[in-house]
Motif scaffolding. Structure first.
Motif, PDB file in Angstrom:
ATOM      1  N   THR A 206       0.840  -1.196   0.000  1.00 49.98           N
ATOM      2  CA  THR A 206       0.000   0.000   0.000  1.00 49.98           C
ATOM      3  C   THR A 206       0.873   1.242   0.000  1.00 49.98           C
ATOM      4  O   THR A 206       1.885   1.298   0.700  1.00 49.98           O
ATOM      5  CB  THR A 206      -0.916   0.013   1.252  1.00 49.98           C
ATOM      6  OG1 THR A 206      -1.730  -1.161   1.219  1.00 49.98           O
ATOM      7  CG2 THR A 206      -1.806   1.233   1.279  1.00 49.98           C
ATOM      8  N   THR A 207       0.465   2.235  -0.792  1.00 48.69           N
ATOM      9  CA  THR A 207       1.132   3.538  -0.768  1.00 48.69           C
ATOM     10  C   THR A 207       0.088   4.628  -0.955  1.00 48.69           C
ATOM     11  O   THR A 207      -0.993   4.379  -1.495  1.00 48.69           O
ATOM     12  CB  THR A 207       2.250   3.642  -1.837  1.00 48.69           C
ATOM     13  OG1 THR A 207       3.057   4.785  -1.575  1.00 48.69           O
ATOM     14  CG2 THR A 207       1.702   3.705  -3.240  1.00 48.69           C
ATOM     15  N   THR A 208       0.417   5.822  -0.487  1.00 47.15           N
ATOM     16  CA  THR A 208      -0.492   6.962  -0.588  1.00 47.15           C
ATOM     17  C   THR A 208       0.050   7.929  -1.632  1.00 47.15           C
ATOM     18  O   THR A 208       1.248   8.221  -1.655  1.00 47.15           O
ATOM     19  CB  THR A 208      -0.629   7.672   0.770  1.00 47.15           C
ATOM     20  OG1 THR A 208      -1.138   6.714   1.716  1.00 47.15           O
ATOM     21  CG2 THR A 208      -1.574   8.850   0.701  1.00 47.15           C
ATOM     22  N   PHE A 209      -0.851   8.426  -2.485  1.00 46.99           N
ATOM     23  CA  PHE A 209      -0.489   9.357  -3.541  1.00 46.99           C
ATOM     24  C   PHE A 209      -0.951  10.754  -3.141  1.00 46.99           C
ATOM     25  O   PHE A 209      -2.135  11.079  -3.212  1.00 46.99           O
ATOM     26  CB  PHE A 209      -1.131   8.923  -4.862  1.00 46.99           C
ATOM     27  CG  PHE A 209      -0.540   7.661  -5.403  1.00 46.99           C
ATOM     28  CD1 PHE A 209       0.557   7.692  -6.246  1.00 46.99           C
ATOM     29  CD2 PHE A 209      -1.073   6.434  -5.047  1.00 46.99           C
ATOM     30  CE1 PHE A 209       1.118   6.514  -6.736  1.00 46.99           C
ATOM     31  CE2 PHE A 209      -0.532   5.256  -5.524  1.00 46.99           C
ATOM     32  CZ  PHE A 209       0.575   5.293  -6.375  1.00 46.99           C
ATOM     33  N   GLY A 210      -0.008  11.580  -2.685  1.00 46.93           N
ATOM     34  CA  GLY A 210      -0.334  12.900  -2.161  1.00 46.93           C
ATOM     35  C   GLY A 210      -0.477  13.980  -3.207  1.00 46.93           C
ATOM     36  O   GLY A 210      -1.203  14.950  -3.001  1.00 46.93           O
ATOM     37  N   LYS A 211       0.218  13.856  -4.343  1.00 45.97           N
ATOM     38  CA  LYS A 211       0.219  14.914  -5.348  1.00 45.97           C
ATOM     39  C   LYS A 211      -0.404  14.439  -6.658  1.00 45.97           C
ATOM     40  O   LYS A 211      -0.195  13.296  -7.060  1.00 45.97           O
ATOM     41  CB  LYS A 211       1.652  15.349  -5.649  1.00 45.97           C
ATOM     42  CG  LYS A 211       2.376  15.981  -4.509  1.00 45.97           C
ATOM     43  CD  LYS A 211       3.708  16.511  -5.010  1.00 45.97           C
ATOM     44  CE  LYS A 211       4.768  16.405  -3.959  1.00 45.97           C
ATOM     45  NZ  LYS A 211       6.091  16.739  -4.477  1.00 45.97           N
ATOM     46  N   PRO A 212      -1.133  15.338  -7.329  1.00 45.05           N
ATOM     47  CA  PRO A 212      -1.655  14.986  -8.652  1.00 45.05           C
ATOM     48  C   PRO A 212      -0.511  14.654  -9.614  1.00 45.05           C
ATOM     49  O   PRO A 212       0.591  15.176  -9.497  1.00 45.05           O
ATOM     50  CB  PRO A 212      -2.387  16.257  -9.101  1.00 45.05           C
ATOM     51  CG  PRO A 212      -2.719  16.970  -7.830  1.00 45.05           C
ATOM     52  CD  PRO A 212      -1.569  16.664  -6.902  1.00 45.05           C
ATOM     53  N   GLY A 213      -0.788  13.771 -10.542  1.00 50.48           N
ATOM     54  CA  GLY A 213       0.195  13.394 -11.541  1.00 50.48           C
ATOM     55  C   GLY A 213      -0.097  12.020 -12.100  1.00 50.48           C
ATOM     56  O   GLY A 213      -1.077  11.361 -11.733  1.00 50.48           O
ATOM     57  N   THR A 214       0.773  11.585 -13.002  1.00 52.92           N
ATOM     58  CA  THR A 214       0.671  10.264 -13.609  1.00 52.92           C
ATOM     59  C   THR A 214       1.843   9.438 -13.112  1.00 52.92           C
ATOM     60  O   THR A 214       3.002   9.829 -13.282  1.00 52.92           O
ATOM     61  CB  THR A 214       0.682  10.362 -15.148  1.00 52.92           C
ATOM     62  OG1 THR A 214      -0.439  11.157 -15.542  1.00 52.92           O
ATOM     63  CG2 THR A 214       0.585   8.996 -15.790  1.00 52.92           C
ATOM     64  N   TYR A 215       1.529   8.326 -12.482  1.00 55.28           N
ATOM     65  CA  TYR A 215       2.535   7.456 -11.876  1.00 55.28           C
ATOM     66  C   TYR A 215       2.563   6.129 -12.635  1.00 55.28           C
ATOM     67  O   TYR A 215       1.647   5.326 -12.521  1.00 55.28           O
ATOM     68  CB  TYR A 215       2.194   7.201 -10.409  1.00 55.28           C
ATOM     69  CG  TYR A 215       2.190   8.456  -9.557  1.00 55.28           C
ATOM     70  CD1 TYR A 215       3.279   8.764  -8.743  1.00 55.28           C
ATOM     71  CD2 TYR A 215       1.101   9.329  -9.567  1.00 55.28           C
ATOM     72  CE1 TYR A 215       3.273   9.908  -7.955  1.00 55.28           C
ATOM     73  CE2 TYR A 215       1.090  10.473  -8.790  1.00 55.28           C
ATOM     74  CZ  TYR A 215       2.176  10.761  -7.990  1.00 55.28           C
ATOM     75  OH  TYR A 215       2.178  11.897  -7.207  1.00 55.28           O
TER      76      TYR A 215
END
Length: 114
Positions: A88-97
Motif C-alpha cells: 500500500t502507498t499513498t499518492f499525495g500529489k496529482p500526476g501520472t505514476y
C-alpha cells in the motif's frame, strides 16, 4: 409432508449459502475501490484514477512473486510480494505514476492522481 420439507431444505440450503457468500464477497470488494490485483502476470486494472491523498493497495493473486516499482522513483518500491501479499502507498500529489514489476518488466500499470 415434514420429510419432504426437510429434503427441500437440504437441497436448497447450499444455494442460499452461496448467494449469501457472494453478497458478502461483493461487499468486501466494493469497500476497497483503490485496489489493484496482480493476476495472470497483469495489473488489474491497468490504469487506476484516484483523487490526491488516496491510498492504493496492490494484492498479488499469482503464485509467483512480484515487486511493484515506480518507473521514475515517484514512490517507494514494494518488497517481494508472495501470493496474497499486499503493498500500500499513498499518492499525495496529482500526476501520472507509471509503475512495473521488476521481476517481470513487461508487467506495467498507471495510477493517475487528480
Amino acid at each position: 409432508m415434514n420429510r419432504l420439507a426437510c429434503v427441500m431444505c437440504l437441497l436448497l440450503a447450499p444455494g442460499v449459502w452461496a448467494v449469501a457468500g457472494a453478497a458478502t464477497a461483493g461487499h468486501a470488494a466494493a469497500a476497497q475501490p483503490n485496489r489493484i490485483e496482480i493476476r495472470n502476470f497483469m495489473f488489474m486494472p491497468k490504469t487506476l484514477t484516484v483523487p490526491a491523498g488516496a491510498t492504493v493497495t496492490w494484492v498479488n493473486r499469482d503464485e509467483e512473486p512480484h515487486i511493484v516499482v515506480s518507473a521514475n522513483g515517484q514512490f517507494a518500491p514494494s518488497k517481494a510480494l508472495d501470493s496474497n501479499d499486499s503493498y500500500t502507498t499513498t499518492f499525495g500529489k496529482p500526476g501520472t505514476y507509471v509503475y512495473y514489476c521488476t521481476v517481470h518488466p513487461f508487467m506495467t500499470g498507471t495510477v493517475i492522481v487528480k
